[in-house]
Design an enzyme around this catalytic site. Sequence first.
Site, PDB file in Angstrom:
ATOM      1  N   PHE A  45       4.492   6.477  -0.210  1.00 40.28           N
ATOM      2  CA  PHE A  45       5.473   6.064  -0.292  1.00 40.28           C
ATOM      3  C   PHE A  45       6.744   6.939  -0.125  1.00 40.28           C
ATOM      4  CE2 PHE A  45       9.520   4.267  -2.402  1.00 40.28           C
ATOM      5  CZ  PHE A  45       9.605   3.260  -1.446  1.00 40.28           C
ATOM      6  N   GLU A  46       6.484   8.116  -0.824  1.00 42.40           N
ATOM      7  CA  GLU A  46       7.468   9.194  -0.748  1.00 42.40           C
ATOM      8  C   GLU A  46       7.318   9.936   0.837  1.00 42.40           C
ATOM      9  OE1 GLU A  46       7.647  11.536  -4.832  1.00 42.40           O
ATOM     10  OE2 GLU A  46       5.781  11.082  -4.130  1.00 42.40           O
ATOM     11  N   TYR A  47       6.126   9.979   1.331  1.00 46.58           N
ATOM     12  CA  TYR A  47       5.877  10.443   2.480  1.00 46.58           C
ATOM     13  C   TYR A  47       6.543   9.549   3.681  1.00 46.58           C
ATOM     14  CZ  TYR A  47       3.571  11.403   6.791  1.00 46.58           C
ATOM     15  OH  TYR A  47       3.284  11.620   8.297  1.00 46.58           O
ATOM     16  N   ASP A  48       6.553   8.239   3.693  1.00 45.81           N
ATOM     17  CA  ASP A  48       6.982   7.262   4.480  1.00 45.81           C
ATOM     18  C   ASP A  48       8.729   7.316   4.455  1.00 45.81           C
ATOM     19  OD1 ASP A  48       4.704   6.328   5.416  1.00 45.81           O
ATOM     20  OD2 ASP A  48       4.395   4.759   4.213  1.00 45.81           O
ATOM     21  N   LEU A  88      -0.256   3.370  13.503  1.00 41.71           N
ATOM     22  CA  LEU A  88       0.722   2.092  13.467  1.00 41.71           C
ATOM     23  C   LEU A  88       1.935   2.437  12.961  1.00 41.71           C
ATOM     24  CD1 LEU A  88      -1.787  -0.416  11.427  1.00 41.71           C
ATOM     25  CD2 LEU A  88      -0.732  -0.486  13.884  1.00 41.71           C
ATOM     26  N   GLU A 111      -4.269  -8.855   8.395  1.00 44.03           N
ATOM     27  CA  GLU A 111      -5.493  -8.352   7.597  1.00 44.03           C
ATOM     28  C   GLU A 111      -5.077  -7.245   6.757  1.00 44.03           C
ATOM     29  OE1 GLU A 111      -7.674  -6.119  10.817  1.00 44.03           O
ATOM     30  OE2 GLU A 111      -6.885  -7.651  11.910  1.00 44.03           O
ATOM     31  N   LYS A 166      -4.945  -3.739   5.173  1.00 42.81           N
ATOM     32  CA  LYS A 166      -4.704  -2.383   5.683  1.00 42.81           C
ATOM     33  C   LYS A 166      -5.485  -1.319   4.795  1.00 42.81           C
ATOM     34  CE  LYS A 166      -1.649   1.191   7.292  1.00 42.81           C
ATOM     35  NZ  LYS A 166      -2.481   2.326   6.775  1.00 42.81           N
ATOM     36  N   ASP A 205      -7.220   1.315   2.941  1.00 45.27           N
ATOM     37  CA  ASP A 205      -6.600   2.773   2.591  1.00 45.27           C
ATOM     38  C   ASP A 205      -7.748   3.760   2.852  1.00 45.27           C
ATOM     39  OD1 ASP A 205      -5.025   4.900   2.216  1.00 45.27           O
ATOM     40  OD2 ASP A 205      -4.888   4.601  -0.057  1.00 45.27           O
ATOM     41  N   ARG A 221     -10.348   9.861  14.086  1.00 47.80           N
ATOM     42  CA  ARG A 221      -9.068   9.706  15.086  1.00 47.80           C
ATOM     43  C   ARG A 221      -8.795  11.094  15.767  1.00 47.80           C
ATOM     44  NH1 ARG A 221      -3.995   6.867  13.019  1.00 47.80           N
ATOM     45  NH2 ARG A 221      -3.708   9.131  12.018  1.00 47.80           N
ATOM     46  N   GLU A 228     -12.508   1.610   9.503  1.00 49.69           N
ATOM     47  CA  GLU A 228     -12.060   2.515   8.560  1.00 49.69           C
ATOM     48  C   GLU A 228     -13.324   3.002   7.402  1.00 49.69           C
ATOM     49  OE1 GLU A 228      -8.674   2.776   9.010  1.00 49.69           O
ATOM     50  OE2 GLU A 228      -8.008   3.787   7.364  1.00 49.69           O
ATOM     51  N   TYR A 247     -12.723  -3.428  12.379  1.00 52.16           N
ATOM     52  CA  TYR A 247     -11.471  -4.274  12.464  1.00 52.16           C
ATOM     53  C   TYR A 247     -10.882  -4.248  14.121  1.00 52.16           C
ATOM     54  CZ  TYR A 247      -8.891   0.068  11.189  1.00 52.16           C
ATOM     55  OH  TYR A 247      -8.456   1.331  11.261  1.00 52.16           O
ATOM     56  N   LYS A 268      -1.011  -8.267  13.595  1.00 47.05           N
ATOM     57  CA  LYS A 268      -1.494  -7.860  14.998  1.00 47.05           C
ATOM     58  C   LYS A 268      -1.029  -9.541  16.130  1.00 47.05           C
ATOM     59  CE  LYS A 268      -5.072  -4.865  13.665  1.00 47.05           C
ATOM     60  NZ  LYS A 268      -6.637  -4.750  13.404  1.00 47.05           N
ATOM     61  N   LYS A 276       3.736  -2.106   4.515  1.00 48.11           N
ATOM     62  CA  LYS A 276       3.246  -1.771   3.170  1.00 48.11           C
ATOM     63  C   LYS A 276       3.646  -2.317   1.917  1.00 48.11           C
ATOM     64  CE  LYS A 276       2.133   2.936   4.720  1.00 48.11           C
ATOM     65  NZ  LYS A 276       1.600   3.895   4.268  1.00 48.11           N
ATOM     66  N   CYS A 323       9.281  31.016 -23.124  1.00 54.82           N
ATOM     67  CA  CYS A 323       7.985  30.202 -22.570  1.00 54.82           C
ATOM     68  C   CYS A 323       7.223  29.471 -23.860  1.00 54.82           C
ATOM     69  CB  CYS A 323       7.166  31.099 -21.982  1.00 54.82           C
ATOM     70  SG  CYS A 323       5.425  30.507 -21.472  1.00 54.82           S
ATOM     71  N   CYS A 336       3.633  31.345 -24.151  1.00 56.68           N
ATOM     72  CA  CYS A 336       3.431  32.921 -24.570  1.00 56.68           C
ATOM     73  C   CYS A 336       4.608  33.398 -25.293  1.00 56.68           C
ATOM     74  CB  CYS A 336       3.208  33.721 -23.352  1.00 56.68           C
ATOM     75  SG  CYS A 336       4.444  34.055 -22.383  1.00 56.68           S
ATOM     76  N   CYS A 363       8.392  31.425 -16.494  1.00 56.69           N
ATOM     77  CA  CYS A 363       8.118  32.498 -17.505  1.00 56.69           C
ATOM     78  C   CYS A 363       7.761  33.728 -16.721  1.00 56.69           C
ATOM     79  CB  CYS A 363       6.777  31.769 -18.041  1.00 56.69           C
ATOM     80  SG  CYS A 363       6.074  33.319 -19.138  1.00 56.69           S
ATOM     81  N   CYS A 367       0.852  35.734 -19.262  1.00 56.23           N
ATOM     82  CA  CYS A 367       0.988  34.392 -20.084  1.00 56.23           C
ATOM     83  C   CYS A 367      -0.421  33.609 -19.682  1.00 56.23           C
ATOM     84  CB  CYS A 367       2.209  33.594 -19.447  1.00 56.23           C
ATOM     85  SG  CYS A 367       2.260  31.848 -20.016  1.00 56.23           S
TER      86      CYS A 367
HETATM   87  S1  IVH Z   1      -5.424  -1.639  13.736  1.00 57.92           S
HETATM   88  C1  IVH Z   1      -3.954   0.740  17.807  1.00 57.92           C
HETATM   89  N1  IVH Z   1      -6.303  -2.676  11.499  1.00 57.92           N
HETATM   90  O1  IVH Z   1      -4.071   2.461   9.516  1.00 57.92           O
HETATM   91  C2  IVH Z   1      -3.812   0.921  15.992  1.00 57.92           C
HETATM   92  N2  IVH Z   1      -5.578  -0.324  11.276  1.00 57.92           N
HETATM   93  O2  IVH Z   1      -1.602   3.558   9.503  1.00 57.92           O
HETATM   94  C3  IVH Z   1      -4.762  -0.217  15.601  1.00 57.92           C
HETATM   95  N3  IVH Z   1      -5.832   1.062   9.319  1.00 57.92           N
HETATM   96  O3  IVH Z   1      -4.739   4.302  12.326  1.00 57.92           O
HETATM   97  C4  IVH Z   1      -5.025   0.129  14.320  1.00 57.92           C
HETATM   98  N4  IVH Z   1      -6.522  -0.920   8.256  1.00 57.92           N
HETATM   99  O4  IVH Z   1      -6.562   3.965  10.776  1.00 57.92           O
HETATM  100  C5  IVH Z   1      -5.679  -1.453  11.955  1.00 57.92           C
HETATM  101  N5  IVH Z   1      -6.825  -3.621   9.352  1.00 57.92           N
HETATM  102  C6  IVH Z   1      -6.340  -2.540  10.063  1.00 57.92           C
HETATM  103  C7  IVH Z   1      -6.316  -1.166   9.490  1.00 57.92           C
HETATM  104  C8  IVH Z   1      -5.974  -0.164  10.277  1.00 57.92           C
HETATM  105  C9  IVH Z   1      -6.407   0.371   8.098  1.00 57.92           C
HETATM  106  C10 IVH Z   1      -5.455   2.259   9.665  1.00 57.92           C
HETATM  107  C11 IVH Z   1      -5.876   2.541  10.742  1.00 57.92           C
HETATM  108  C12 IVH Z   1      -4.496   3.210  11.383  1.00 57.92           C
HETATM  109  C13 IVH Z   1      -3.739   3.338  10.439  1.00 57.92           C
HETATM  110  C14 IVH Z   1      -2.276   3.435  10.674  1.00 57.92           C
END
Ligand code: IVH
Length: 737
Positions: A35-38, A84, A114, A116, A118, A137, A173, A225, A289, A313, A411, A414, A435, A440
């Site tokens: 989340f922080e990254y995003d 994505l 569907e 996602k 991790d 990838r 994945e 997938y 999708k 997300k 500190c 120490c 410190c 220490c």
């Molecule tokens: S479809 C053309 N479906 O999430 C890209 N990706 O953050 C198609 N991921 O690179 C990706 N679950 O590694 C798709 N149900 C899912 C997924 C999924 C996890 C990953 C995938 C993608 C990354 C993007």
Amino acid sequence: MSPAQASKRIAELRSEVAAHDERYYRRAAPEISDFEYDVLKAELADLEKRWPQFAAADSPTQRVGDDRVQGFREVEHRQKMLSLDNTYNEAELRGFHARLVRLLDTEDLRYTVEPKIDGLAVSLTYEQGRFVRAVTRGRGDRGDDITANVLTIHSLPKSLRGPAPRVVEIRGEIYLTVAEFDRINAERAAAGEELYANPRNVAAGTIKLLDPAEVARRKLDIVLYGLGYCEPEVASSQTDLHERLEAWGLPVVEKLWAVRGIDAAWAAIGELDERRRTFAYGTDGAVVKLDAFEQQRNAGATDKAPRWAIAYKYKPDTARTRLKAITIQVGKTGILSPVAELEPVFLSLSTISRATLHNEEEIRRKDIRIGDLVEIERAGEVIPAVLRSFSEERPPGAEPFDLVKAVGGSCPVCHGRIARVEVAAEGGEGVAWKCQNYDCAAQRVGRLVFFCSRRALAIDGVGDIVSAKLVELDLVRDPPDLYDVPLATLATLNLGTAEEPRIFGEKNATKIVAAREVARTLPLERWVYALSVPEVGETTARELGRRHRNFAALADSPLLHAVLKRAELEDEKDRESPNSKKNPPKDDAERERRKSRRTAIDAEIAQLTEGILAGVPSEVGPAVAGSVLDFFASEPGRRLLAKLAVLGIDPAGTVLAAGVFTGKTFVLTGTLPALKREEAEAKILAAGGKVSGSVSKKTSYVLAGAEAGSKLEKAQALGVAVIDEAEFVSLLGTEKK
Ligand code: IVH
């Protein structure tokens, strides 16, 4: 925001995001939550949109994170693997739909929704129904060949059931089940080893192990997938593909919703959120999708991501609890960090009683006080963090937190002096307390843990607990003292208490002794990194290790002196510029004197840059140079070098030979007849050259093999020299003479 501020912030964000990409994709050890990254990445994308003059093709917003590491053969994907786009809000999701309606000129859009997963992305190739290859990838167009490791996954059929296409790339994945993750961590806890933070990192780390037997011990899993290259075509939609994958006997996502319109998709996202915690894999979002492949093709893709799909997300889980106390931890560099001691609360699969508060400024900014009801977040990846406090429910008399007062001005470990220092913090500079005592105990423990960590000397088994014990018993002052601890002493270490002893044991001790012997043979770059020299991270350590013969050469490095010298000259040039507004010359005579001095400085800088500093990257700048030279001249630095000498440890640098490749940049494309890509790369580096991923006017040579692609065309268009393997080898031959 002025253009200058925007450009500065964009540069900061790019380097921050790139650093996080490196930690996440290559090292499988992220420091911040997804989340922080995003959030960082979204800020960067937004700034780049608002200030298009600062857009850049190599920005992390424009490419997929690169997971490739050394030791794997690289393979080109027949069809690119994209990433994505993602969002955390409903409005953006609806924006995605609105765009597709415009693009495809129809309101009638069917979607699939569907999980996602991790995990880490993989592409499997089946030829005539038989599994032939698994590739990460990587950079999108080519990735690491992980076939041997993927073969250890039992749930993956090695041949497809029923009729199969001639060639098909199937995307999915790799993940670790929560159950397997818990099992591995329990095992590590029993051996006194550091615990892993989350299943995704373990899965990503495991798939990049070079020993498949080791991989087999951790039971990885896989779910499929998506479709890459396929010949002949086998499906006309995502739902169709899902059924086909299942019919072939492949593991597929636990549930897939096929819906019409974005309202129904949004409802499915809600249903998935209700169910996802029961899945075997971590599910951090929903992927929406376009169902019909024809519509997907019409919608198209950018360089990075398809326009026909988006990831929604879920926000990380949070919980509320009471902040009982704030304790102060001292890290390996001596920085004092506040830790929240909490009323235990159950969150994302485990009970949490401690969380990070980052730093004093953050506590003040969020006005968090002891006794407050606080909200904590566990993003799944990293240490739980305190998000905010509810000041309405504050107990009477709660005072703002004062770190210095809390530790009584010294500190907490120490009792040595502490000082305010500038530190690199998220989003710029911050201040912290540090410190000042190198000896220490907390710093000693931190340095020992780091010394033994995987990416340093990989002396497995020496984690927090063992390190703390060794320091407490005064067996280790500096990390190399570990070599002086006899096997018998290690074996009898009591990691428990007098009443409840927990003896480390012969088996664990033997492992450490074996690992520390292996560590002796590691190259200088690993040792430089392992010794916690201030300012020296992994990349810098690698650069230093490649440019020095050994520690003695590094300690008084002419190269580092030259870096400092050049920085001084550049300073002088700035200060004494003939046109300086801040410090204008008094009269014409001085202006003339400055002009001729500037010419002399320029010549001196050029001599350094083209001479001793040729090819030295920006990572090795004056801050690093000063820090390294100071460290090895300091008492602790000299003490370390003396200890290594007594132990007979003299790690060798992998010194780059200067030669015809010094200052030359190569781009590799296609498959070479004899040399593997990484072999060719190693030869280039060893001869002082550089390897780059893309062709530009600055490219010296494009080394092209069979099935070379767009890079070859680009080279020809730019008039860059293209050579084949034979010519390359002959160039190397002249290099050797
Ligand atoms: S479809 C053309 N479906 O999430 C890209 N990706 O953050 C198609 N991921 O690179 C990706 N679950 O590694 C798709 N149900 C899912 C997924 C999924 C996890 C990953 C995938 C993608 C990354 C993007």
